[in-house]
Scaffold this active site. Structure first.
Site, PDB file in Angstrom:
ATOM      1  N   PRO A   2     -24.968 -22.828   3.566  1.00  0.00           N
ATOM      2  CA  PRO A   2     -26.326 -22.848   4.133  1.00  0.00           C
ATOM      3  C   PRO A   2     -26.802 -21.443   4.469  1.00  0.00           C
ATOM      4  CG  PRO A   2     -24.870 -24.347   5.337  1.00  0.00           C
ATOM      5  CD  PRO A   2     -24.021 -23.512   4.460  1.00  0.00           C
ATOM      6  N   GLU A   3     -27.828 -21.014   3.756  1.00  0.00           N
ATOM      7  CA  GLU A   3     -28.495 -19.761   4.081  1.00  0.00           C
ATOM      8  C   GLU A   3     -29.845 -20.139   4.685  1.00  0.00           C
ATOM      9  OE1 GLU A   3     -28.370 -16.982   0.789  1.00  0.00           O
ATOM     10  OE2 GLU A   3     -26.538 -17.875   0.024  1.00  0.00           O
ATOM     11  N   HIS A 109     -14.457 -35.051   9.561  1.00  0.00           N
ATOM     12  CA  HIS A 109     -14.868 -33.730  10.040  1.00  0.00           C
ATOM     13  C   HIS A 109     -16.167 -33.750  10.836  1.00  0.00           C
ATOM     14  CE1 HIS A 109     -11.662 -32.157   7.531  1.00  0.00           C
ATOM     15  NE2 HIS A 109     -12.184 -32.787   6.508  1.00  0.00           N
ATOM     16  N   ARG A 128     -14.999 -27.135   6.808  1.00  0.00           N
ATOM     17  CA  ARG A 128     -14.277 -25.857   6.807  1.00  0.00           C
ATOM     18  C   ARG A 128     -14.276 -25.169   8.165  1.00  0.00           C
ATOM     19  NH1 ARG A 128     -16.161 -23.915   0.932  1.00  0.00           N
ATOM     20  NH2 ARG A 128     -17.046 -25.995   0.966  1.00  0.00           N
TER      21      ARG A 128
END
Length: 288
Positions: A2-3, A109, A128
């Site tokens: 995600p930018e 997660h 992550r």
DNA sequence: CACCACCCCTGGACGC
DNA sequence: TGCGTCCAGGGGTGGT
């Protein structure tokens, strides 16, 4: 992954769904994904990570608060409540997902979740775990503690702001674009795409750009980010909107992920190399 | 101060 | 089919 465009896509969706809603409960499944006021600097050690799911302090995680606005600077998102603010950083694989159904999906997660007064549920998922949550008493506190360290937002980057960011730096311009202290929101995908659109080679020393080149690069950064937002971001692996839709901008990438393939403009072979510890793809003919 | 190498983490791609 | 290996990368930290 995600930018800026992916985070803005998420911000727009949450803005529609959450403003005016009240948080009725919040749960934190991994203590080490949250940094609250008074926590040791640098966040929690991984030693806390096996703690069982627990309720957090009322002031944390926006509990009981009505959501008043959603703000973004660079890749960071702030969910603003009446009496506190939650800053979300999605890192590489983070997602904010909305679920209205009663039955919890078997999603792994999920590190935190919120329930709202209209039955909506918001999940923070980050396999992550490069992302995280930070709570602040106010937007002002968030600005002072975190956002003051970020450069100007890429979406509204002016030519002068870019010139200031690049001035006096001999590092590769690609590395400078990725430095969030200089410009907020540009990551590996959009750095490569903007440099290609501007015709600037990524390994050029930052300070070597001419004034017209800086002007052009600043414009291409704004344009590529705005186009990507229109397409709801680039969905390569993890990115999706809170409603589960995929972005489409990956279809418009001209260089990112295309090393060795033909340039879409000149047909020449795109070159992949490591610059600033990132795989960087460029066209030797189109970029100087 | 400027800049770089390294590390954190997991899942997916790929080779055998 | 299954296992091992490599790679993706934002950003913090510590070293040069």
């Amino acid at each position: 992954m995600p930018e800026l465009p992916e985070v803005e896509t998420i911000r727009l969706a949450l803005e529609q769904r959450l403003i005016g809603r009240r948080v009725t409960s919040a749960r934190l499944h991994r203590r080490d994904m949250l940094v609250a006021p008074g926590d040791p600097p640098g966040g929690f050690s991984r030693a806390h990570s096996d703690a069982p799911p627990k309720r957090v302090r009322r002031a944390d995680l926006l509990q009981g608060a009505r959501i008043t606005e959603l703000r973004r600077l660079g890749k960071q998102l702030a969910i603003v409540g009446e009496n506190s603010v939650l800053c979300v950083h999605l890192g590489m694989s983070g997602q904010l997902l909305l679920a209205t159904d009663k039955k919890p999906e078997p999603l792994g997660h999920v590190h935190a979740e919120w329930r709202f007064d209209d039955g909506a549920r918001l999940l923070f998922r980050d396999p992550r775990r490069f992302g995280g949550l930070w709570t602040f008493a106010s937007l002002q506190a968030l600005r002072e503690a975190r956002w003051s360290r970020l450069g100007p937002d890429g979406l509204s980057l002016t030519a002068d702001q870019l010139r200031v960011a690049l001035a006096g730096s001999r590092r590769p311009v690609k590395g400078a674009l990725l430095d969030q202290k200089l410009i907020a929101g540009v990551g590996n995908i959009y750095a490569d795409e903007a440099l290609f659109a501007a015709g600037v080679h990524p390994s050029r020393p930052a300070c070597s750009l001419t004034s017209p080149e800086s002007t052009r690069l600043a414009r291409e950064i704004r344009v590529v980010l705005a186009r990507a937002i229109k397409a709801k971001g680039s969905s390569l692996r993890d990115h999706m909107t809170p409603d589960g839709a995929r972005g489409a901008f990956q279809l418009a990438h001209k260089v990112y992920g295309r090393g060795g393939q033909p340039c879409r403009v000149c047909g020449g072979k795109l070159q992949a190399e490591q610059i600033a510890q990132r795989t960087t793809v460029s066209c030797p003919a189109c970029q100087r």
